[in-house]
Design an enzyme around this catalytic site. Sequence first.
Site, PDB file in Angstrom:
ATOM      1  CE  LYS A  30      40.553  38.234  47.177  1.00  0.00           C
ATOM      2  NZ  LYS A  30      40.172  39.384  47.797  1.00  0.00           N
ATOM      3  CB  THR A  31      42.723  32.451  48.708  1.00  0.00           C
ATOM      4  OG1 THR A  31      41.588  33.758  48.740  1.00  0.00           O
ATOM      5  CG2 THR A  31      43.289  32.347  50.204  1.00  0.00           C
ATOM      6  CG  ASP A 216      42.933  39.583  50.117  1.00  0.00           C
ATOM      7  OD1 ASP A 216      42.372  40.440  49.095  1.00  0.00           O
ATOM      8  OD2 ASP A 216      41.684  38.598  50.972  1.00  0.00           O
ATOM      9  CD  GLU A 217      38.862  41.852  49.927  1.00  0.00           C
ATOM     10  OE1 GLU A 217      38.355  42.452  49.188  1.00  0.00           O
ATOM     11  OE2 GLU A 217      38.010  40.261  49.507  1.00  0.00           O
ATOM     12  CD  GLN A 247      35.240  41.627  44.080  1.00  0.00           C
ATOM     13  OE1 GLN A 247      34.285  41.854  45.454  1.00  0.00           O
ATOM     14  NE2 GLN A 247      36.447  41.705  43.284  1.00  0.00           N
ATOM     15  NE  ARG A 598      30.293  38.215  44.960  1.00  0.00           N
ATOM     16  CZ  ARG A 598      31.824  37.969  45.244  1.00  0.00           C
ATOM     17  NH1 ARG A 598      32.411  37.586  46.204  1.00  0.00           N
ATOM     18  NH2 ARG A 598      31.778  39.008  44.288  1.00  0.00           N
TER      19      ARG A 598
END
Length: 721
Positions: A30-31, A216-217, A247, A598
């Site tokens: 996504k970044t 973001d997020e 998430q 993770r």
Amino acid sequence: MRITLNSKQQEAVEHLDGPLLIIAGAGSGKTRVLVERIANIILSKKADPGEIVAVTFTNKAAKELKTRIIQRVGDFGKMTIAGTFHSICAGILRKYAERLGYTSNFVIYDSDDSYKVVKNIITQQNIDSSAFPYKKIAHMISNFKNKLIYPEEYNPDSDVNFHSKIKDIYKGYQDELAKCNAFDFDDLICMTIKLFRENQDLLFEFQNKIKYICVDEYQDTNFVQDLLVKMLSGIYENICVVGDEDQSIYSWRGADITNILNFKQKFKKCKVVQLEENYRSTTNILNIANVVISENTQRLGKKLFTNADTGDKAVMISSDSDIEESTKVIDIITELIGNGSKLEDICILYRTNSQSRLPEENLRKKGLPYVIVGGVKFYERKEIKDITAYLKLLLNPKDNVAFERIVNFPPRGIGKTTLEKVRHHAFTNEMTYFDALRDNKNISDLTENSRHKINRFLELYNKGIENLSRMDAEELCEFVLIESGLKAYYNLEAEKNDSDKKIDNLYEFLASISEFTANEENNTLRDFLESVSLLADIDSYNDSESNITLMTVHSAKGLEFENVIIIGMNDGLFPIVRDDTSDKIEEERRLFYVAVTRAKKKLYFSTYKFRKRYYGDFNGYIPSRFLKNLPEDSVDMKDYNYIDRSNLDYERKSKYENTYKTLQIDQFNERDLVVSNQFGEGIILMIEGEGAKQTLTVDFDEYGIKKLLTKYAGLKLMENQ
């Protein structure tokens, strides 16, 4: 340099006009998409960098995003506005604070500062502190603000638990903040919204200036953050939000998952792009993640996949106790290192901070370097708060909290009686404590000796003010450290206690200022203190250091490791079942999903039967419900034995009894596991003071972080640690 994108990433990058919802699964790049999309906006001349706002949830993420934008489009990209909600709002308020009745040199109060103000207000209003505990009231105030409820709006219609005394405390608290020229953390966003609501011309200017906004997020946004985004995108509606409902793990601090679930309904012309290709984990790990999260109902729906190898199966292990579990975990780590894994590629995850104690102890015995992320933050340590209080008071003499902290610390003979007279003079004449101190000649019942000591302090302050204009931040900090007496005080304490930890922390603070002034364009003392106020746990995490990492799952969000070991996979620990409603369990399941995703290559789940030291609770632990129904072809279960509740109870009665022992004051150590009849089991994070004044900061599994006086705490040390 052009980056290769998959078809879905390319679709998101090329959609520039109108609302866009990017559902970005874990490890889906996504970044990269955010950077490329912003670069596309700039290079296609849709907007200049200064007309683009990119909002992240950590300063570290904002810095990385901006660095990558600059690498992509050149120095022109420096003008892009990238930061957290709080840092962006702090910048707006610095410029326009006067419109709200504040000055631009306002201070930002952290939670500890807010607690002190609330506690003082409760005392001033003669309210029973046992019926209205200051921490509980402070949390209520925070919740009110995150719903944009200020004292004037607080009434029975806005809160089913309405109480006139809470309204009085809240009003007193807010009045005190205004008097001190201070905002608390929640105010930064709420007051920015208030600024725009009361100054429509200013809002109109920002709406015209900001042509594109990316958040973001987004699954972690709360009511006021969502509202601010809608306000700023009111004209162009070029709003892009990136997130993953699977998430969303921060409802306990106000995050509202419905912001992302309902985004498409709020913006009817919204385009939705799902990023499901994972570039992080193996197929086996993703199979587990997909099966786990499929049981949730609050979802937009996606399924992660990868073109990577199938990879090793995840390993499930069982132990008799948490002590045995810790030994097995160290054996796994030793084997990983022996097979070529680097220390920084290994992470131990757990649900609560207290679970770190046993693996930490065994790592220390083995001589394996490790770092614990979370717990007491560096800038929240007493010695650091002491020096920052001096610096804050130099910038803002109205700061009553900073004043109270340092006016007689290190001790300089300005005692409680004198300070009470100063406070009374301030209250009577509607002035700040520092103004009252300066006006000491008009406090009639002060002794000459008291006036002399007060004037010595004022001389120190005036020297600091003189140096404020001619010294840089590092030089001024060094001046304060020496001239205030802090250096001498903590050096003496180090000799007395045979520990240099606090004085070393102060030198580390100096080093952090030096690094800040050398690397940041805006590098004044005010800039530094603001950056410290806005730091998150993860901002100080350095993944380039060669250490094994121990952290809670909440702290691990956004990170990745080659090898992940999740310990304490037991019902009652993970999930922590405080409220067995579907919403709570779904959030716990999302947290487990975050833990699983993770891992890049190897994943371990560890469960045990007995926590032998648990206070007065002789129940064992059955394996976590999240371990049921995992895909058999993705999990190695040869070292795993499931046990149900009936068999566990039988085994408990025949094998184990808990033991603990009582210690005297000054016999506890940091990282000790302790039990409390009121709060349950926890880990000591910090010890301050000595004798009757000694305090313990303890992170309890069920109740979070508490600061307790040792003599009243009734804590018992757990044996067999």
